[in-house]
Design an enzyme around this catalytic site. Structure first.
Site, PDB file in Angstrom:
ATOM      1  N   HIS A  82      -0.386   5.254  31.934  1.00  0.00           N
ATOM      2  CA  HIS A  82      -0.372   6.250  30.854  1.00  0.00           C
ATOM      3  C   HIS A  82       0.946   6.166  30.097  1.00  0.00           C
ATOM      4  O   HIS A  82       2.016   6.131  30.697  1.00  0.00           O
ATOM      5  CB  HIS A  82      -0.546   7.662  31.434  1.00  0.00           C
ATOM      6  CG  HIS A  82      -0.542   8.713  30.376  1.00  0.00           C
ATOM      7  ND1 HIS A  82      -1.658   9.041  29.664  1.00  0.00           N
ATOM      8  CD2 HIS A  82       0.462   9.483  29.875  1.00  0.00           C
ATOM      9  CE1 HIS A  82      -1.375   9.973  28.780  1.00  0.00           C
ATOM     10  NE2 HIS A  82      -0.081  10.261  28.885  1.00  0.00           N
ATOM     11  N   ASP A 161      -6.493  22.223  29.767  1.00  0.00           N
ATOM     12  CA  ASP A 161      -5.461  21.485  29.034  1.00  0.00           C
ATOM     13  C   ASP A 161      -5.844  21.356  27.572  1.00  0.00           C
ATOM     14  O   ASP A 161      -4.995  21.493  26.678  1.00  0.00           O
ATOM     15  CB  ASP A 161      -5.238  20.102  29.647  1.00  0.00           C
ATOM     16  CG  ASP A 161      -4.268  19.286  28.805  1.00  0.00           C
ATOM     17  OD1 ASP A 161      -3.112  19.721  28.665  1.00  0.00           O
ATOM     18  OD2 ASP A 161      -4.672  18.252  28.244  1.00  0.00           O
ATOM     19  N   ARG A 168      -0.608  24.790  21.793  1.00  0.00           N
ATOM     20  CA  ARG A 168       0.796  24.338  21.772  1.00  0.00           C
ATOM     21  C   ARG A 168       1.094  23.577  20.483  1.00  0.00           C
ATOM     22  O   ARG A 168       2.178  23.702  19.905  1.00  0.00           O
ATOM     23  CB  ARG A 168       1.067  23.431  22.985  1.00  0.00           C
ATOM     24  CG  ARG A 168       1.168  24.199  24.290  1.00  0.00           C
ATOM     25  CD  ARG A 168       1.162  23.241  25.476  1.00  0.00           C
ATOM     26  NE  ARG A 168       2.219  22.277  25.425  1.00  0.00           N
ATOM     27  CZ  ARG A 168       2.133  21.031  25.935  1.00  0.00           C
ATOM     28  NH1 ARG A 168       1.028  20.625  26.539  1.00  0.00           N
ATOM     29  NH2 ARG A 168       3.150  20.204  25.849  1.00  0.00           N
ATOM     30  N   SER A 183       0.316  18.914  31.671  1.00  0.00           N
ATOM     31  CA  SER A 183      -0.776  18.471  30.806  1.00  0.00           C
ATOM     32  C   SER A 183      -1.171  17.027  31.146  1.00  0.00           C
ATOM     33  O   SER A 183      -2.343  16.713  31.374  1.00  0.00           O
ATOM     34  CB  SER A 183      -0.311  18.588  29.348  1.00  0.00           C
ATOM     35  OG  SER A 183      -1.149  17.878  28.487  1.00  0.00           O
ATOM     36  N   LYS A 187      -4.590  15.603  33.776  1.00  0.00           N
ATOM     37  CA  LYS A 187      -5.599  14.637  33.297  1.00  0.00           C
ATOM     38  C   LYS A 187      -5.600  13.380  34.154  1.00  0.00           C
ATOM     39  O   LYS A 187      -6.657  12.846  34.487  1.00  0.00           O
ATOM     40  CB  LYS A 187      -5.331  14.275  31.829  1.00  0.00           C
ATOM     41  CG  LYS A 187      -5.702  15.401  30.880  1.00  0.00           C
ATOM     42  CD  LYS A 187      -5.461  15.022  29.434  1.00  0.00           C
ATOM     43  CE  LYS A 187      -4.006  14.949  29.097  1.00  0.00           C
ATOM     44  NZ  LYS A 187      -3.520  15.615  27.932  1.00  0.00           N
TER      45      LYS A 187
HETATM   46  N1  URA Z   1       0.382  14.232  25.840  1.00  0.00           N
HETATM   47  C1  URA Z   1      -0.353  15.057  26.598  1.00  0.00           C
HETATM   48  O1  URA Z   1      -1.412  14.685  27.083  1.00  0.00           O
HETATM   49  N2  URA Z   1       0.097  16.301  26.804  1.00  0.00           N
HETATM   50  C2  URA Z   1       1.252  16.749  26.305  1.00  0.00           C
HETATM   51  O2  URA Z   1       1.615  17.875  26.549  1.00  0.00           O
HETATM   52  C3  URA Z   1       2.005  15.883  25.506  1.00  0.00           C
HETATM   53  C4  URA Z   1       1.540  14.625  25.294  1.00  0.00           C
END
Ligand code: URA
Length: 424
Positions: A82, A161, A168, A183, A187
């Site tokens: 990621h 999220d 946000r 966040s 995931k």
């Molecule tokens: N990418 C994400 O998935 N979440 C965040 O809070 C910032 C970047």
């Protein structure tokens, strides 16, 4: 429990327990907490922070808000990768075929781009016909058979999220390290890999500008992953200048092919080799140097490129009909000197204005537009030398944004390396 008491608690720098965080997340998803209350709470968190224990509680509450993907029927150790997002980051298109060609299974759920940050799914969709909407059993079967599949995340994964991130985004509360860590890691944990490799970027084109903030974020995410029994590592990498020479969806696919066929930009190639080597060594429990040897051989022999072509074919794409705009504007230098930086944020702004990204979630994007830088940081240029090509579609932009992205001066400043280090 009352949300106003919890907002006040964080305003006064108090610490939440597990039940309080679960209450906040569940109630917000169920619509029992209003957006304006959640906004106040998120701002209090941004200002006063969450400690690592609270961040784990938040990660778990978001993880438990939706479905979890079970990849256990796929043999082997699955490593997910990621990136926290950046300008010109097409590493997934290169790294995944490399590692899959070496027998490492990769079941990748990716996202779309928003704002300055591009998304792997958009890049793949610039290949006409490429299907990213697979159901979960087709997704798993493709990995079992061919070691590789890239699909979109479904709305049933971490719905908390999705709802919190959207809020946000419009309340100036994106840049809290705890909120970012929870966040991303909720995931990653929901999508079922055994181990996780993170690419945490710092710089003017990254979520966090300061390298020390990126290191803190990386440490927090590594701690969360390891606490969940998933070996997690994080590279800290530079996003003060774009990654590679191409920014824009179809252009980035083209650059990925350049690297897979033995050419391409050196920084991009070096970063991909390092990411792939960590993924292989984590999956095979082998040492980094022998993993790197395998990665280099896969690139040299064309195995990685064959795997990329196989992925495109499996998911219905036609690599021969990628469309890059033929309306090209060349940007020439008005100064002589050393290129000390190419501002990632300025290139991103220009690409976004050309239509290669979305200002808001529902915008449509033009896959064929973007920017190709023709010089790299550290190069010397004379007046009149070509600095960049702009591939234009239906939107006009101020070309000075691209010209001014090139920071040129008489004296040479040492280039910051693409990779700063690794957090284990
Ligand atoms: N990418 C994400 O998935 N979440 C965040 O809070 C910032 C970047």
């Amino acid at each position: 429990m009352y949300i106003v008491d919890l907002i006040n608690k964080k305003r006064m720098n108090g610490k939440f327990n597990k039940n309080e965080i679960k209450y906040i997340v569940d109630s917000y998803v169920q619509g029992k907490i209003e957006d304006y209350q959640m906004s106040a709470l998120l701002m209090a968190i941004c200002i006063n922070g969450l400690d690592s224990e609270e961040t784990i509680y938040l990660t778990d509450a978001m993880l438990d808000s939706g479905d979890k993907i079970d990849l256990s029927s796929i043999p082997g150790i699955k490593v997910d990768k990621h990136s926290t997002g950046g300008v010109g980051d097409k590493t997934t298109l290169i790294v995944l075929p490399i590692v899959a060609s070496l027998g490492v299974p990769v079941a990748k759920m990716s996202g779309r781009g928003l704002g300055y940050t591009g998304g792997t799914i958009d890049k793949l969709e610039s290949i006409p016909g490429f299907n990213v909407n697979l159901n979960i059993s087709d997704f798993i079967n493709q990995v079992k058979k061919y070691n590789i599949c890239i699909g979109t995340t479904t709305s049933s994964i971490t719905p908390a999220d999705k709802k919190i991130y959207a809020l946000r985004d419009v309340t100036g509360t994106v840049s809290s390290k705890s909120l970012i860590a929870a966040s991303i890691m909720s995931k990653k944990l929901a999508t079922g890999a055994d181990k996780i490799l993170l690419d945490v970027k710092y710089g003017n084109g990254a979520l966090l500008n300061d390298m020390n903030d990126a290191i803190d974020l990386a440490k927090l995410m590594v701690y969360i992953g390891n606490s969940h029994g998933k070996e997690t590592r994080a590279l800290i990498t530079n996003m003060n200048y774009p990654l590679g020479n191409m920014v824009g969806n179809a252009l980035e696919v083209k650059e990925a092919i350049d690297v897979l066929t033995g050419g391409g930009n050196k920084d991009l190639r070096d970063l991909c080799i390092t990411l792939a080597s960590y993924m292989v060594s984590m999956s095979k429990n082998s040492d980094f140097m022998s993993a790197q040897g395998e990665v280099l051989s896969s690139l040299r022999t064309g195995k990685a490129y064959q795997k990329f072509l196989e992925l495109v074919k499996l998911q219905g794409g036609n690599i021969n009909s990628i469309n890059i705009s033929s309306k090209i504007i060349e940007i020439k230098s008005t100064k002589s000197g050393f290129i000390n930086n190419i501002s990632a944020i300025s290139i991103a702004e220009a690409a976004l204005k050309l239509g290669s990204g979305r200002m808001t979630k529902n915008d449509t994007i033009d896959m064929s537009v973007g920017i190709e830088t023709l010089k790299n940081v550290g190069d010397y240029v004379n007046i009149g030398d070509s600095l960049a090509k702009i591939y234009v579609g239906s939107k006009e932009i101020d070309y000075n944004i691209v010209l001014n992205a090139f920071e040129i001066s008489d004296s040479k400043i040492e280039k910051e390396p693409i990779i700063y280090g690794i957090i284990k």
